[in-house]
Design a protein around this motif. Sequence first.
Motif, mmCIF file in Angstrom:
data_model
loop_
_atom_site.group_PDB
_atom_site.id
_atom_site.type_symbol
_atom_site.label_atom_id
_atom_site.label_comp_id
_atom_site.label_asym_id
_atom_site.label_seq_id
_atom_site.Cartn_x
_atom_site.Cartn_y
_atom_site.Cartn_z
ATOM 1 N N ASP A 132 11.266 4.689 5.408
ATOM 2 C CA ASP A 132 10.227 4.716 6.444
ATOM 3 C C ASP A 132 9.282 3.556 6.141
ATOM 4 O O ASP A 132 8.369 3.681 5.328
ATOM 5 C CB ASP A 132 9.494 6.054 6.419
ATOM 6 N N VAL A 133 9.493 2.432 6.793
ATOM 7 C CA VAL A 133 8.791 1.208 6.405
ATOM 8 C C VAL A 133 7.299 1.269 6.691
ATOM 9 O O VAL A 133 6.498 0.678 5.957
ATOM 10 C CB VAL A 133 9.414 -0.034 7.086
ATOM 11 N N PHE A 134 6.898 1.964 7.748
ATOM 12 C CA PHE A 134 5.472 2.041 8.050
ATOM 13 C C PHE A 134 4.746 2.919 7.043
ATOM 14 O O PHE A 134 3.644 2.606 6.612
ATOM 15 C CB PHE A 134 5.256 2.553 9.473
ATOM 16 N N GLU A 135 5.361 4.016 6.652
ATOM 17 C CA GLU A 135 4.735 4.931 5.705
ATOM 18 C C GLU A 135 4.689 4.341 4.301
ATOM 19 O O GLU A 135 3.699 4.505 3.578
ATOM 20 C CB GLU A 135 5.494 6.264 5.686
ATOM 21 N N GLU A 136 5.748 3.636 3.894
ATOM 22 C CA GLU A 136 5.865 3.206 2.512
ATOM 23 C C GLU A 136 5.491 1.745 2.267
ATOM 24 O O GLU A 136 5.157 1.378 1.144
ATOM 25 C CB GLU A 136 7.301 3.438 2.020
ATOM 26 N N TYR A 137 5.535 0.910 3.311
ATOM 27 C CA TYR A 137 5.360 -0.525 3.057
ATOM 28 C C TYR A 137 4.370 -1.227 3.976
ATOM 29 O O TYR A 137 4.236 -2.441 3.916
ATOM 30 C CB TYR A 137 6.723 -1.243 3.148
ATOM 31 N N SER A 138 3.677 -0.485 4.847
ATOM 32 C CA SER A 138 2.665 -1.128 5.687
ATOM 33 C C SER A 138 1.277 -0.799 5.162
ATOM 34 O O SER A 138 1.094 0.083 4.317
ATOM 35 C CB SER A 138 2.802 -0.679 7.140
#
Length: 478
Positions: free
Chosen positions: A76-82
Amino acid sequence: MANVTQRTILFLIADTGAGHRSAANAITTALKLISQRDQEEWQTRRQGSKESGQESEENRNDSIYPPPTYRIEIVDVFEEYSRFPLREVVKLYGPTIRYNPKLFGDLFHRSNREGTVLAANSLASPLIFNGLLRLFTTVQPDVIVSIHPLINFVTVRALRKLGLHIPFITVVTDLVSVHYAWFAPGVDGYIVPTEQAKELYLKRGLDPQRVHLLGMPIDPKFTRAVDDKVTLQRKLGLEPGIPVALLVGGGDGAGGLPTAVRAISQARLPVQLLVVTGRNRRLYAHLQRTHTKLHVPARIFGFVHNMPELMHAADVIVTKAGPGTICEALSCNLPVVLSGYVPGQEEGNVDFVLKNEVGMLALHASELVNGLRRLIKPGSPELQKYLRNASQVSRPGASFDIARCILSYLPAPDQVSVWQSSQWQRRQRMMSGRLRSAIRIRRLRGRLPRPILRSPVMRKPQLRVRELFSSDGDASES
């Protein structure tokens, strides 16, 4: 010849609803099943060659080098990397479609154009660009698969900045209402579920050789054989011979389930109900307390893992217009009654059901009752038409086709990964010591127990873009 034993596949998703993760899980399951079959076939060939004692040079090489296995990561790129506020803005999706769907529909239509998408990406890119670079350099994927429209443009930019050619594929999970953001120029392959989605892609003037019409990814368990309808109905505590309506509200239990149950009960339709409330525990508890007062037999379920059995036991499904549930139902040859839809995003799904004549739209209680009454009537010609069309439209094996397409983008078995190339070795020398530590930590995480992984010490370091490559003069991204 290189001895490649593992390839890494990275899925980019966002949990803005259950659909994106469900699609990634479906493809992942198909990949694992394909890998298992390949490994078993290789073992069989190897054993046969040994027993025969006769091997050609080609067979000898084949017996020495097994087919690769696949390391799969779903992120989940928004949760983990944004970064803030992008991560919080994305979380507004669920509450918006639940409490103000009209607002979401307006936003969908207003943003569904080139200028708005490019402007939004320019604003959001600095909040996730560095996170994507960190993700790619630590996971080191051989292929990247996006299953979310908001990730694609910035991923293309991040891969260009990285300077390595890693195949990037987009799997579209909207049947007809395909938002402009889905198709970002520079993606290596686009997988679409319907002819209408392919037409929208071609209207964008993108390369027709890069689009693959393969269907909607649904769990491979929908391709497995199940018991006959009568056996399943008895297994579920139903009485064979009485029509069965399956009511589904999606993973979160939304979609007007209480209203539908109440309307069917008050109409005293000659049906039995299977009601799936998903993760809505409050609704599940309420229906469990009150279902004995209904005027129709009803079995109440929460979040289920046997949806294929429920669908094959039913004669009709009542659901909101989620693309996954629609395609799952069609794979089970189940007519669809749509009780609601998300404005903008799911409007095309309604058109898909109606134009293909595999179901009907019933937004009000009276429409639902009248529609079900027609469908459950013995010998209903409308039901028979829907059944015929469902068998023609469905693509139950789509996840396997999509998985094979993704595998076709991997390096050949005798080729080394781009992450072992001299080009990457040169790029590594320009990386900061902090990012090298992040890569080592990422590799270590896969071998540590879960309690240690949750420790604050193991939290992912937050790197600024200018820290990614310590001597790369153009590494800043604005």
